[in-house]
Design an enzyme around this catalytic site. Sequence first.
Site, PDB file in Angstrom:
ATOM      1  CG  ASN A  57      -0.340   5.429 -12.048  1.00 52.54           C
ATOM      2  OD1 ASN A  57      -0.838   6.019 -12.719  1.00 52.54           O
ATOM      3  ND2 ASN A  57      -0.915   4.050 -11.605  1.00 52.54           N
ATOM      4  CG  ASP A  80      -1.766   1.130   1.276  1.00 51.71           C
ATOM      5  OD1 ASP A  80      -1.828   2.259   0.527  1.00 51.71           O
ATOM      6  OD2 ASP A  80      -2.966   0.668   1.945  1.00 51.71           O
ATOM      7  CB  THR A  85      -8.653   3.734 -16.342  1.00 55.32           C
ATOM      8  OG1 THR A  85      -9.174   4.583 -15.539  1.00 55.32           O
ATOM      9  CG2 THR A  85      -7.236   4.748 -16.930  1.00 55.32           C
ATOM     10  CB  VAL A  95      -7.455   8.661 -18.672  1.00 56.89           C
ATOM     11  CG1 VAL A  95      -7.092   7.551 -19.613  1.00 56.89           C
ATOM     12  CG2 VAL A  95      -6.811  10.179 -19.118  1.00 56.89           C
ATOM     13  CE1 TYR A 113      -8.686  11.338  -7.973  1.00 54.10           C
ATOM     14  CE2 TYR A 113      -8.907  13.088 -10.013  1.00 54.10           C
ATOM     15  CZ  TYR A 113      -8.110  12.276  -9.809  1.00 54.10           C
ATOM     16  OH  TYR A 113      -8.043  11.349 -10.193  1.00 54.10           O
ATOM     17  CE  LYS A 132      -4.853  12.388  -9.323  1.00 55.96           C
ATOM     18  NZ  LYS A 132      -4.072  11.433  -8.651  1.00 55.96           N
TER      19      LYS A 132
END
Length: 260
Positions: free
Chosen positions: A87, A60, A186, A184, A151, A155
Amino acid sequence: MDRKVFLISGGSSGIGLSIADRLVQDGHQVISLSRSPEKVERALKEMPHLKDEVDFVNGDISDPGDADRLFREIEAKYGKLDGLVNNAGVLTKGTIETVSVEDWQFTLDVNLTGPYILTRAMLPLLRNAGSASVVNISSVAGLKPGTSVAYSVSKAGLDMLTRFLAGDLGPYNIRVNSVNPGLVRTHIHLDNKVFADRESYEAMLEKARPRYPIGRIGEPEDISALVTFLLSDEASWITGSIIAADGGVMVENDLIPPKK
Ligand SMILES: NC(=O)c1ccc[n+]([C@@H]2O[C@H](COP(=O)([O-])OP(=O)(O)OC[C@H]3O[C@@H](n4cnc5c(N)ncnc54)[C@H](OP(=O)(O)O)[C@@H]3O)[C@@H](O)[C@H]2O)c1
């Protein structure tokens, strides 16, 4: 060509898997750190050729003990580290009125504290490399408020970590940059249960598409191409940069009619 050793957090899915694939194709050794064996199995179904090529390690990113253990393993097995891609990331929902303290904390732990922990743990190896590159996978949501406050804040914090570390680590010839993707395709939205089912996820992509001047949603390869460049010696004078790879969504505004 010089065979380099790269560590990617979250190399078992989406953007991280695409970065791993590209680096392997370029002849490098890749180590991936992630938590669930099921996602590693899913990755190997998608890309069976990576089975003996990527060293998938369980751990983790937000656990300092896991990072220290991984450091010792890499030192013993490979003896060097030329680059790190922070990432791994999670997505949670909510505004200030709806996000729980637990979700807020979890998002910051993984997306912001995780890169700090992993970078710090790997520093002795990165310093020894003589020339190394760290790429933080941020988001356009860190440049402009998105749909999740936790979020976006995680970032934006990551981008400041990038700039701060670029200054601190430049004297060791360790470069640090952020790559900020737009939307994107994913597994992130469905794995993190941001959408209840595939149908509502696909509807969101279709609704978002007209806001992208290039006219399409991103694919993991759109991001991994830039990341592998930043990891390479060709990018040896690029550090402290925050680089959007986003089909132009950051220049979209209400005055430009959406493209059909
Ligand atoms: N997809 C997009 O639209 C988009 C847009 C902008 C930015 N990004 C950013 O791009 C990065 C990759 O996202 P993605 O879309 O490729 O997501 P994804 O398909 O969900 O992959 C995320 C990867 O991170 C790993 N991970 C999550 N939490 C972890 C932890 N605590 N420790 C170690 N590994 C962990 C996951 O494996 P386990 O869960 O098994 O640990 C998985 O391998 C993220 O930082 C994301 O915020 C994505």
